[in-house]
Design an enzyme around this catalytic site. Structure first.
Site, PDB file in Angstrom:
ATOM      1  N   THR A   7      -8.412   1.177  -7.235  1.00 21.57           N
ATOM      2  CA  THR A   7      -7.612  -0.050  -7.328  1.00 21.57           C
ATOM      3  C   THR A   7      -7.760  -0.948  -6.106  1.00 21.57           C
ATOM      4  OG1 THR A   7      -6.037   0.996  -8.836  1.00 21.57           O
ATOM      5  CG2 THR A   7      -5.287  -0.950  -7.655  1.00 21.57           C
ATOM      6  N   GLY A  16       0.767  -1.227   0.000  1.00 24.46           N
ATOM      7  CA  GLY A  16       0.000   0.000   0.000  1.00 24.46           C
ATOM      8  C   GLY A  16       0.800   1.280   0.000  1.00 24.46           C
ATOM      9  N   ASP A  60       4.096  -9.686  -7.764  1.00 21.90           N
ATOM     10  CA  ASP A  60       3.042  -9.673  -6.745  1.00 21.90           C
ATOM     11  C   ASP A  60       1.919 -10.615  -7.172  1.00 21.90           C
ATOM     12  OD1 ASP A  60       1.111  -9.137  -4.862  1.00 21.90           O
ATOM     13  OD2 ASP A  60       1.265  -6.960  -5.025  1.00 21.90           O
ATOM     14  N   GLY A 114       2.668   2.347  -2.533  1.00 23.65           N
ATOM     15  CA  GLY A 114       2.748   2.906  -3.876  1.00 23.65           C
ATOM     16  C   GLY A 114       3.849   2.329  -4.736  1.00 23.65           C
ATOM     17  N   LYS A 115       4.284   1.117  -4.424  1.00 27.93           N
ATOM     18  CA  LYS A 115       5.347   0.498  -5.232  1.00 27.93           C
ATOM     19  C   LYS A 115       4.952   0.392  -6.699  1.00 27.93           C
ATOM     20  CE  LYS A 115       5.435  -3.314  -2.983  1.00 27.93           C
ATOM     21  NZ  LYS A 115       4.377  -2.997  -1.993  1.00 27.93           N
ATOM     22  N   THR A 116       3.723  -0.071  -6.945  1.00 26.96           N
ATOM     23  CA  THR A 116       3.295  -0.268  -8.328  1.00 26.96           C
ATOM     24  C   THR A 116       3.245   1.056  -9.078  1.00 26.96           C
ATOM     25  OG1 THR A 116       2.030  -2.254  -7.783  1.00 26.96           O
ATOM     26  CG2 THR A 116       1.432  -1.096  -9.799  1.00 26.96           C
ATOM     27  N   SER A 117       2.697   2.085  -8.451  1.00 28.10           N
ATOM     28  CA  SER A 117       2.633   3.393  -9.115  1.00 28.10           C
ATOM     29  C   SER A 117       4.021   3.902  -9.458  1.00 28.10           C
ATOM     30  CB  SER A 117       1.923   4.408  -8.210  1.00 28.10           C
ATOM     31  OG  SER A 117       0.590   4.026  -7.964  1.00 28.10           O
TER      32      SER A 117
END
Length: 603
Positions: free
Chosen positions: A513, A18, A45, A20-23
């Site tokens: 998301t 949560g 992931d 913000g790694k993906t962003s």
């Protein structure tokens, strides 16, 4: 951004769920392609949402990202990887061996250990197989939340050491030895430990718990020979977005105190700070702005003259919502049972689980609060429990679980063997596969304990929990095969499927998301005949009185995600974004009180 200056070939983004790694991983890929680089974005992931960020279907095959030349992406899907792994082993002998033997091999390859190894092999291919990545200048890894990622990063060394010691992983099935992977694992270890080839970026939020987790991650990475090279603090509330709003001021001050308190390993790591944005990080425009060097946040012009009431109008959430306290009181009526808080990393499962446990204890019930998350630390959230004598706290620690499992096996099974047999057993127990078995045994004990008391379980982030559910299902199938007709038995899966025994609480955030991921988790559970009992939307700005233009803009974005959950939820509680972090018994009690403080103390 220092973490993108002169980048090496491999970039890892890891951290607590949560944050913000993906962003940030997606935005980094977009920025590098804008500079003319060819980039492959790999998600490790199990609950990947890379496709949702780009508004495209990605899946487990390398796929071009629409609208962006030079960027391809792939999501390592554990179930698909396991299917392909099994077929590579079984396919060549399907027409040769008897049907019952094929069935036996298939069953041996149906557990979570196989799923983990299959995903791991795909991961190492991207690090060590030059044929797979030769066309790319950079390979970016968007990893699972910390605990799952640490396990993944440990595996190259674990398997290399196991093979060096002469081990053969019997848990992978009779025909699937790992010796042929030795070179691939060794190459993966070499790539991971070479700073000239790999940059490991820790991502965190400017919050005490998130930074403490990042500090712990840096320390544990160092213990396995990996060094965090950069720290990114994501979603920092800027000073110019505070205005006259007490909630925004409390958040800003809390964040700055946490940043100032950085010490040890993290204090010495080069750091970047990324402002909180006024829009969700979905689509190319948002991703381009996230790491831009301009002076404008997406959707919210910078202004030093923010006034109360500026910004978007915030529609009040509609529908049938309950207070968290009413959910707990309904749970308490049963007198005992299993309460499992599930969801994506970073949505506040630990906080909600701890608040539920405290309230149940306050109502006079015996409560065991535990976590299956390798990266969770309940003791940071729940402090000073002396006035709660009926509440006990534990944690399923994978390291302790595997140690206990090995000792038990040697003391029982090993006691009946000669010296050679004990040596062979000890070698087999060193297989990394045994960790999943050991954790499952601890989990089973806790599930059964709920027959006499309340067990409130803070689960690992979605992907890791689904692997645990997979193990539970495999065990259930194995027990059923071994039972004679008419025999009575109860498996852990049967406990989880019993709505009178187990109450699944899906925790999410009021953002597109996380809500989509919560609904995907619901679908996965329903396929296993497990039905969620309630939903909790955590950290909702739309039920606060914020006047900050930036926070109000984000609050306005919450309406549609909340409506989506309302349409799916048999029960729903909405918890506001709090001025003070809910740490300690007193603040956890506030979450289940009739009035929840959403402004700073004294305002």
């Amino acid at each position: 951004m220092r973490f993108l200056a002169d980048p090496p070939r491999f970039l890892f983004f890891t951290g607590k769920g949560g944050v913000g790694k993906t962003s940030i991983a997606c935005a980094s890929a977009v920025r590098l392609t804008a500079e003319g680089r060819r980039v492959l974005l790999v998600s490790t992931d199990p609950a990947s949402n890379v496709g949702q960020v780009f508004g495209a279907t990605i899946g487990n095959r390398i796929t071009p990202v629409p609208g962006l030349r030079g960027l391809d992406a792939v999501e390592i899907d554990p179930a698909s990887a396991a299917d392909q792994y099994r077929e590579r082993i079984i396919g060549p002998v399907r027409a040769v061996l008897p049907e019952d033997e094929i069935a036996s091999i298939t069953e041996q390859l149906s557990g979570s250990c196989t799923t983990e190894i299959a995903s791991f092999n795909e991961f190492t291919d991207f690090l060590a197989d030059t044929a797979t990545t030769a066309a790319y200048d950079h390979v970016i890894f968007d990893t699972a939340p910390t605990g799952h990622t640490l396990r993944l990063l440990q595996l190259p060394g674990d398997w290399t050491g196991f093979l060096d010691a002469g081990g053969e992983a019997s848990c992978l099935g009779p025909m699937s030895g790992l010796e042929k992977h030795r070179a691939s694992y060794a190459n993966a270890v070499a790539a991971l430990t070479d700073p000239a080839r790999t940059r490991l970026v820790l991502v965190a939020r400017p919050q005490p718990t998130s930074l403490a987790e990042a500090q712990r991650t840096a320390r544990e990475l160092d213990e396995i020979g990996l060094r965090a090279t950069h720290l990114v603090l994501n979603a920092v509330l800027p000073e110019d977005a505070v205005g006259h709003d007490p909630l925004a001021r409390a958040i800003r001050d809390r964040e700055q105190r946490a940043i100032t308190a950085l010490d040890g390993t993290l204090a010495a790591v080069p750091r970047d700070e990324i402002d909180l944005q006024g829009q969700n990080m979905v689509g190319l425009e948002a991703l381009r702005v996230l790491l831009s060097d301009g002076d404008e946040r997406l959707g919210t012009p910078v202004s030093s003259e923010a006034r109360p009431g500026d910004g978007e109008s915030v529609p009040a959430p509609q529908g049938d919502q309950q207070h968290l306290d009413s959910l707990v009181e309904e749970l308490a009526a049963a007198g005992h049972g299993l309460v499992m808080c599930m969801g994506k990393g970073g949505v506040g499962k630990t906080t909600i689980a701890a608040a539920v446990a405290v309230r149940l204890a306050d109502l006079g019930h015996r409560v065991h609060l535990t976590t299956t998350d390798p990266a969770a630390h309940l003791d940071r959230t729940l402090t000073a429990t002396a006035d709660l004598p009926t509440l006990t706290i534990s944690r399923i620690d994978p390291t302790e679980a595997i140690r206990d499992y090995r000792e038990h096996q040697m003391a029982t099974k090993g006691a009946r063997l000669d010296a050679a047999g004990r040596a062979a057993l000890a070698e087999d127990l060193m297989s990394p596969c045994n960790q999943e078995i050991a954790v499952f045994q601890k989990f089973t004990h806790l599930v059964n304990q709920a027959a006499r008391t309340f067990v409130v379980m803070d689960t690992a982030p979605t992907g890791h929990t689904l692997l645990l559910m997979d193990t539970t299902g495999a065990y259930d199938r194995d027990v059923r095969r071994g039972m004679a007709p008419g025999m009575k038995f109860t498996t852990p899966l049967m406990r989880l499927q019993d709505p009178g025994y187990t109450h699944i609480v899906l925790v999410t955030l009021p953002e597109t998301t996380p809500v989509l991921e919560a609904l995907e988790l619901r679908d996965d559970l329903v396929r296993a005949d497990i039905t969620p009992w309630a939903y909790v939307i955590n950290q909702a700005l739309s039920v606060t009185a914020t006047s900050s233009p930036l926070l109000r803009r984000r609050a306005a974005l919450e309406a549609e995600p909340i409506r989506t959950v309302e349409a799916a939820a048999p029960r729903l509680a909405v918890v506001p974004y709090l001025a003070e972090e809910p740490v300690g018994v007193a603040r956890l009690r506030e979450l289940t009180s009739s009035r929840v403080a959403t402004t700073a103390p004294g305002t």
